[in-house]
Write an enzyme that holds these catalytic residues in place. Structure first.
Site, PDB file in Angstrom:
ATOM      1  N   GLN A  96       1.693   3.844   4.952  1.00 32.69           N
ATOM      2  CA  GLN A  96       2.538   2.823   4.308  1.00 32.69           C
ATOM      3  C   GLN A  96       2.981   1.838   5.384  1.00 32.69           C
ATOM      4  OE1 GLN A  96       6.219   4.090   2.396  1.00 32.69           O
ATOM      5  NE2 GLN A  96       6.472   2.091   1.400  1.00 32.69           N
ATOM      6  N   HIS A 102       4.756   0.088  -3.713  1.00 30.66           N
ATOM      7  CA  HIS A 102       3.630  -0.658  -4.284  1.00 30.66           C
ATOM      8  C   HIS A 102       2.488   0.285  -4.624  1.00 30.66           C
ATOM      9  CE1 HIS A 102       3.248  -0.647   0.122  1.00 30.66           C
ATOM     10  NE2 HIS A 102       1.933  -0.556  -0.054  1.00 30.66           N
ATOM     11  N   HIS A 104      -1.652   0.273  -4.904  1.00 34.22           N
ATOM     12  CA  HIS A 104      -2.916  -0.425  -4.641  1.00 34.22           C
ATOM     13  C   HIS A 104      -3.832  -0.221  -5.844  1.00 34.22           C
ATOM     14  CE1 HIS A 104      -2.357  -0.881  -0.190  1.00 34.22           C
ATOM     15  NE2 HIS A 104      -1.599   0.171  -0.355  1.00 34.22           N
TER      16      HIS A 104
HETATM   17  P1  DGP Z   1       0.405  -0.174   2.662  1.00 39.11           P
HETATM   18  O1  DGP Z   1      -0.330  -0.230   3.975  1.00 39.11           O
HETATM   19  O2  DGP Z   1      -0.004   0.968   1.732  1.00 39.11           O
HETATM   20  O3  DGP Z   1       1.900  -0.249   2.874  1.00 39.11           O
HETATM   21  O4  DGP Z   1      -0.013  -1.492   1.895  1.00 39.11           O
HETATM   22  C1  DGP Z   1       0.529  -2.741   2.152  1.00 39.11           C
HETATM   23  C2  DGP Z   1      -0.510  -3.747   1.778  1.00 39.11           C
HETATM   24  O5  DGP Z   1       0.123  -4.999   1.709  1.00 39.11           O
HETATM   25  C3  DGP Z   1      -1.647  -3.865   2.772  1.00 39.11           C
HETATM   26  O6  DGP Z   1      -2.878  -3.535   2.139  1.00 39.11           O
HETATM   27  C4  DGP Z   1      -1.632  -5.307   3.218  1.00 39.11           C
HETATM   28  C5  DGP Z   1      -0.782  -5.981   2.175  1.00 39.11           C
HETATM   29  N1  DGP Z   1       0.025  -7.079   2.671  1.00 39.11           N
HETATM   30  C6  DGP Z   1       0.840  -7.060   3.749  1.00 39.11           C
HETATM   31  N2  DGP Z   1       1.450  -8.249   3.885  1.00 39.11           N
HETATM   32  C7  DGP Z   1       1.022  -9.021   2.852  1.00 39.11           C
HETATM   33  C8  DGP Z   1       1.298 -10.360   2.452  1.00 39.11           C
HETATM   34  O7  DGP Z   1       2.071 -11.103   3.059  1.00 39.11           O
HETATM   35  N3  DGP Z   1       0.659 -10.818   1.336  1.00 39.11           N
HETATM   36  C9  DGP Z   1      -0.207 -10.030   0.634  1.00 39.11           C
HETATM   37  N4  DGP Z   1      -0.783 -10.580  -0.460  1.00 39.11           N
HETATM   38  N5  DGP Z   1      -0.497  -8.768   0.981  1.00 39.11           N
HETATM   39  C10 DGP Z   1       0.114  -8.267   2.084  1.00 39.11           C
END
Ligand code: DGP
Length: 139
Positions: A96, A102, A104
């Protein structure tokens, strides 16, 4: 609504950080992941800030699951993936990286050998935006 001023996803909910939105209602928001593990990788979040599964309320969790199902259906129609995972991570060892609950919504390609902790790599932002337009048609 509960908000963390330092949280990137709270900033996306507030429109302070841009995102390719797929769907939103009063409780949830779905948008494209900018670090896609596979084409079509999307995220579904509650609008209200909760750090993880332990913190999110049952009611909001149910609303988030319903939106994830909607987005999964739209992704299936857009990309016809070989498979699709819903993945939800809690804590650093579970990879995480954003401390706002969130889910996925992750299309899978046969034999893509995607590991559970898949790592973060910036995607092609223009291509992600174009794909978001195609997915939105099905929501
Ligand atoms: P996790 O690693 O499970 O906490 O997933 C977080 C996800 O969020 C990761 O796949 C990348 C995505 N992410 C991080 N910052 C941003 C952002 O600013 N915009 C978008 N659209 N996604 C983001």
């Amino acid at each position: 609504m509960n908000r963390d001023p330092d949280c990137i996803f709270c900033k996306i909910v507030a429109g302070e950080v841009p995102s390719f939105k797929l769907f939103e209602d009063d409780a949830t928001l779905a948008f494209m992941d900018i670090n896609p593990a596979n084409e079509g990788h999307a995220l579904v979040i509650p609008k209200e800030h909760a750090t993880d599964l332990y913190a999110v309320s049952d009611a909001v969790l149910a609303r988030t699951a319903a939106t994830a199902k909607k987005v999964a259906g739209a992704l299936a129609r857009t990309l016809a993936p070989d498979g699709l995972n819903l993945v939800q991570c809690n804590g650093p060892a579970a990879a995480q990286s954003v401390m706002h609950f969130h889910v996925h919504v992750l299309p899978r390609v046969k034999d893509d050998r995607l590991a559970m902790n898949w790592g973060l790599k910036l995607g092609d932002i223009d291509a992600i935006g174009r794909l978001a337009e195609r997915i939105r048609v099905w929501i």
